[in-house]
Design a protein around this motif. Structure first.
Motif, PDB file in Angstrom:
ATOM      1  N   TYR A 142       1.264   3.165   2.345  1.00 29.10           N
ATOM      2  CA  TYR A 142       1.706   3.410   3.719  1.00 29.10           C
ATOM      3  C   TYR A 142       2.545   2.257   4.276  1.00 29.10           C
ATOM      4  O   TYR A 142       3.708   2.436   4.592  1.00 29.10           O
ATOM      5  CB  TYR A 142       0.488   3.689   4.608  1.00 29.10           C
ATOM      6  CG  TYR A 142       0.839   4.045   6.017  1.00 29.10           C
ATOM      7  CD1 TYR A 142       1.576   5.194   6.304  1.00 29.10           C
ATOM      8  CD2 TYR A 142       0.455   3.233   7.071  1.00 29.10           C
ATOM      9  CE1 TYR A 142       1.918   5.521   7.609  1.00 29.10           C
ATOM     10  CE2 TYR A 142       0.787   3.551   8.379  1.00 29.10           C
ATOM     11  CZ  TYR A 142       1.516   4.699   8.640  1.00 29.10           C
ATOM     12  OH  TYR A 142       1.855   5.006   9.928  1.00 29.10           O
ATOM     13  N   LEU A 166      -2.889   9.867   7.991  1.00 27.01           N
ATOM     14  CA  LEU A 166      -1.547   9.378   7.659  1.00 27.01           C
ATOM     15  C   LEU A 166      -1.184   9.581   6.196  1.00 27.01           C
ATOM     16  O   LEU A 166      -0.004   9.684   5.851  1.00 27.01           O
ATOM     17  CB  LEU A 166      -1.451   7.879   7.975  1.00 27.01           C
ATOM     18  CG  LEU A 166      -1.695   7.475   9.424  1.00 27.01           C
ATOM     19  CD1 LEU A 166      -1.736   5.960   9.542  1.00 27.01           C
ATOM     20  CD2 LEU A 166      -0.617   8.066  10.323  1.00 27.01           C
ATOM     21  N   TYR A 167      -2.188   9.594   5.348  1.00 29.17           N
ATOM     22  CA  TYR A 167      -1.944   9.638   3.901  1.00 29.17           C
ATOM     23  C   TYR A 167      -3.173  10.206   3.218  1.00 29.17           C
ATOM     24  O   TYR A 167      -4.314   9.947   3.632  1.00 29.17           O
ATOM     25  CB  TYR A 167      -1.685   8.219   3.378  1.00 29.17           C
ATOM     26  CG  TYR A 167      -1.659   8.107   1.874  1.00 29.17           C
ATOM     27  CD1 TYR A 167      -0.485   8.343   1.155  1.00 29.17           C
ATOM     28  CD2 TYR A 167      -2.816   7.776   1.168  1.00 29.17           C
ATOM     29  CE1 TYR A 167      -0.469   8.249  -0.228  1.00 29.17           C
ATOM     30  CE2 TYR A 167      -2.794   7.690  -0.217  1.00 29.17           C
ATOM     31  CZ  TYR A 167      -1.627   7.922  -0.913  1.00 29.17           C
ATOM     32  OH  TYR A 167      -1.615   7.840  -2.279  1.00 29.17           O
ATOM     33  N   ASN A 216      -0.654  -5.481  11.143  1.00 32.81           N
ATOM     34  CA  ASN A 216      -1.221  -4.801   9.975  1.00 32.81           C
ATOM     35  C   ASN A 216      -2.018  -5.781   9.118  1.00 32.81           C
ATOM     36  O   ASN A 216      -1.799  -5.919   7.917  1.00 32.81           O
ATOM     37  CB  ASN A 216      -0.154  -4.099   9.153  1.00 32.81           C
ATOM     38  CG  ASN A 216       0.432  -2.919   9.893  1.00 32.81           C
ATOM     39  OD1 ASN A 216      -0.260  -2.238  10.642  1.00 32.81           O
ATOM     40  ND2 ASN A 216       1.704  -2.671   9.694  1.00 32.81           N
ATOM     41  N   LEU A 268      -6.150   1.010  11.150  1.00 33.30           N
ATOM     42  CA  LEU A 268      -5.997   1.876   9.996  1.00 33.30           C
ATOM     43  C   LEU A 268      -7.284   1.806   9.202  1.00 33.30           C
ATOM     44  O   LEU A 268      -7.779   0.705   8.924  1.00 33.30           O
ATOM     45  CB  LEU A 268      -4.823   1.430   9.120  1.00 33.30           C
ATOM     46  CG  LEU A 268      -3.448   1.412   9.776  1.00 33.30           C
ATOM     47  CD1 LEU A 268      -2.408   0.882   8.790  1.00 33.30           C
ATOM     48  CD2 LEU A 268      -3.058   2.795  10.279  1.00 33.30           C
ATOM     49  N   ILE A 323      -5.796   7.482   4.288  1.00 34.72           N
ATOM     50  CA  ILE A 323      -5.561   6.464   5.311  1.00 34.72           C
ATOM     51  C   ILE A 323      -5.538   7.187   6.655  1.00 34.72           C
ATOM     52  O   ILE A 323      -4.806   8.166   6.831  1.00 34.72           O
ATOM     53  CB  ILE A 323      -4.231   5.712   5.109  1.00 34.72           C
ATOM     54  CG1 ILE A 323      -4.171   5.055   3.721  1.00 34.72           C
ATOM     55  CG2 ILE A 323      -4.036   4.671   6.217  1.00 34.72           C
ATOM     56  CD1 ILE A 323      -2.806   4.474   3.363  1.00 34.72           C
ATOM     57  N   ARG A 354      -5.374   6.738  11.037  1.00 30.81           N
ATOM     58  CA  ARG A 354      -5.007   5.917  12.194  1.00 30.81           C
ATOM     59  C   ARG A 354      -6.017   6.224  13.288  1.00 30.81           C
ATOM     60  O   ARG A 354      -6.063   7.344  13.806  1.00 30.81           O
ATOM     61  CB  ARG A 354      -3.601   6.235  12.667  1.00 30.81           C
ATOM     62  CG  ARG A 354      -3.122   5.331  13.794  1.00 30.81           C
ATOM     63  CD  ARG A 354      -1.660   5.679  14.112  1.00 30.81           C
ATOM     64  NE  ARG A 354      -1.068   4.717  15.003  1.00 30.81           N
ATOM     65  CZ  ARG A 354      -0.852   4.946  16.297  1.00 30.81           C
ATOM     66  NH1 ARG A 354      -1.214   6.092  16.839  1.00 30.81           N
ATOM     67  NH2 ARG A 354      -0.288   4.027  17.039  1.00 30.81           N
ATOM     68  N   THR A 380       0.859  -1.178   0.000  1.00 26.98           N
ATOM     69  CA  THR A 380       0.000   0.000   0.000  1.00 26.98           C
ATOM     70  C   THR A 380       0.902   1.237   0.000  1.00 26.98           C
ATOM     71  O   THR A 380       2.116   1.111   0.202  1.00 26.98           O
ATOM     72  CB  THR A 380      -0.911   0.031   1.256  1.00 26.98           C
ATOM     73  OG1 THR A 380      -0.152   0.452   2.389  1.00 26.98           O
ATOM     74  CG2 THR A 380      -1.575  -1.317   1.507  1.00 26.98           C
TER      75      THR A 380
END
Length: 169
Positions: free
Chosen positions: A70, A164-165, A142, A120, A108, A110, A68
């Protein structure tokens, strides 16, 4: 992987706090359109196999890593059964959306939970009736925990925690 009863902590920052656009207002160029809804399966075992196959878990494979933007995500065959157990939902239809959301998420997040764990939330935005949320359990390596389809308005409430993204500016 029993996580019954754990809930996302309240009062985490959300998309509004960060000044991000409403999913319903995302510019059309950011919406993905090359993903298809699959037919529903005729049984629980067929649905489980359809989802496993969609994630690359062909016969004999029990786990696969998916890259991914991340972190790599571990998909385990045994964890996919939970996703398709509620047969009226026929979530196996959205396997391609879920896999695509892992590799090309819009965002994304958290998210902190009341059992002191983190998850996530991969947000997938599509030029389609349905959107996608894929949930990853961080403390279990994960690992893909669940995925679900929803409309754009409903997807907004899953956009909270620490961002996060994001695939856009």
């Amino acid at each position: 992987m029993s996580l019954q009863g754990s809930r996302a902590l309240p009062d985490q920052k959300n998309w509004k706090d960060l000044g991000l656009p409403d999913i319903r207002d995302i510019e059309p160029g950011l919406l993905i359109s090359a993903v298809r809804e699959l037919p529903g399966a005729s049984s629980l075992n067929a649905a489980w196999e359809q989802v496993a196959s969609g994630f690359g878990l062909d016969q004999g494979l029990d786990a696969v890593l998916i890259e991914t933007p991340y972190v790599p995500i571990l998909v385990k065959r045994e964890n996919l059964l939970h996703t398709v157990e509620k047969r009226p939902n026929a979530r196996e239809r959205f396997t391609e959306f879920a896999r695509d959301t892992l590799t090309r998420p819009l965002e994304i997040w958290r998210v902190s939970y009341d059992d002191a764990s983190f998850r996530l939330s991969f947000i997938g935005a599509y030029n389609a009736r349905y959107q996608m949320l894929v949930v990853i359990h961080v403390e279990h390596g994960n690992v893909l925990l669940n995925f679900m389809n929803c409309d754009k308005k409903s997807l907004n409430k899953h956009r909270h925690g620490g961002l996060l993204y994001r695939r856009y500016r």
